[in-house]
Enzyme design. Structure first.
Site, mmCIF file in Angstrom:
data_model
loop_
_atom_site.group_PDB
_atom_site.id
_atom_site.type_symbol
_atom_site.label_atom_id
_atom_site.label_comp_id
_atom_site.label_asym_id
_atom_site.label_seq_id
_atom_site.Cartn_x
_atom_site.Cartn_y
_atom_site.Cartn_z
ATOM 1 C CB ILE A 276 -8.667 -4.103 -3.752
ATOM 2 C CG1 ILE A 276 -8.727 -2.598 -3.448
ATOM 3 C CG2 ILE A 276 -8.732 -4.890 -2.455
ATOM 4 C CD1 ILE A 276 -10.045 -2.174 -2.735
ATOM 5 C CB SER A 277 -3.475 -1.633 -4.728
ATOM 6 O OG SER A 277 -3.446 -1.972 -6.088
#
Ligand code: SAH
Length: 217
Positions: free
Chosen positions: A69-70
């Site tokens: 997940i960024s």
């Protein structure tokens, strides 16, 4: 106010400060609209249970299948540079956890998101539905082909790194539309790029800063 909301507000402040520091380079500040969206999405729901305590740190986290997940700062910056408007229909390549799609869903009319890995696509789709992000549609497939049945899009966001822009993507973007993507040949560092499609279909490119995304495969 619950603890998570407080943690989220702190995180949004941090993202906003970081964008202010890098203002010259990245060319924008965190707008109230995007800040509000970041402050509303429960990021802890998008990370594995064992990592929930780190959900409101400004960092990327593993979500399985070698994917991440960024980092919230990058999500904020990419969202801002996409310049999302309420009437927009936006395409995302690389659904991952669904977090970026959830943030966008609060800012535009509809989000179409393509994920290559079947298990991630299913999990993200179920998660988004459970949390009520019902203007997001997730499809399993190769995002390099875009989503031709739903094209053209007002904006396209690519959340995995490629050496070059897959040609199907600019073709599915409206004139004047924006496309944000990490581009570069190195697996460890890419340029976060913003493109705008000009009247003749030419893509005008601007590089913002060095980033490190998982590869578009
Ligand atoms: N936007 C995500 C993070 C993306 S990580 C989030 O908010 O959580 C990058 C994702 O791109 C991974 O899930 C990876 O499986 C996916 N991906 C890589 N290549 C792809 C391709 N060709 N088509 C669609 N998805 C791809």
């Amino acid at each position: 106010m619950d603890d998570r909301k407080k943690q989220r507000d702190r995180l949004v402040k941090q993202v906003s400060d970081e964008m202010e520091e890098l203002h010259q380079r990245v060319g924008c500040l965190l707008s109230p609209r995007v800040a509000q969206a970041l402050a509303s999405v429960p990021r802890h729901e998008f990370v594995p249970a064992a990592l929930q305590s780190a959900a409101y740190d400004d960092q990327a986290l593993p979500i399985g299948w070698n994917q991440t997940i960024s980092q919230p700062f990058i999500v904020g910056l990419m969202t801002e540079r996409l310049e999302p408007q309420p009437q927009h229909r936006v395409l995302e390549i690389g659904t991952g956890s669904g977090y970026q799609a959830a943030v966008l869903s609060l800012l535009v009319q509809r989000v179409f998101s393509v994920e290559m890995i079947p298990a991630l696509a299913t999990a993200a789709s179920q998660r988004l539905a459970r949390l009520g992000f019902d203007n997001v549609e997730v499809r399993q497939g190769d995002g390099r082909q875009g989503w031709v049945e739903q094209a053209p899009f007002d904006g396209i966001i690519v959340t995995a790194a490629a050496a070059e822009l897959p040609p199907a993507l600019p073709a599915q973007l409206k004139i004047g539309g924006r496309l944000v993507a990490p581009l570069g040949r190195s697996p460890f560092a890419q340029d976060l790029c913003v493109f705008q499609k000009e009247a003749e279909g030419r893509m005008c490119r601007r590089s913002l800063l060095a980033v490190a995304f998982v590869p578009l495969v």
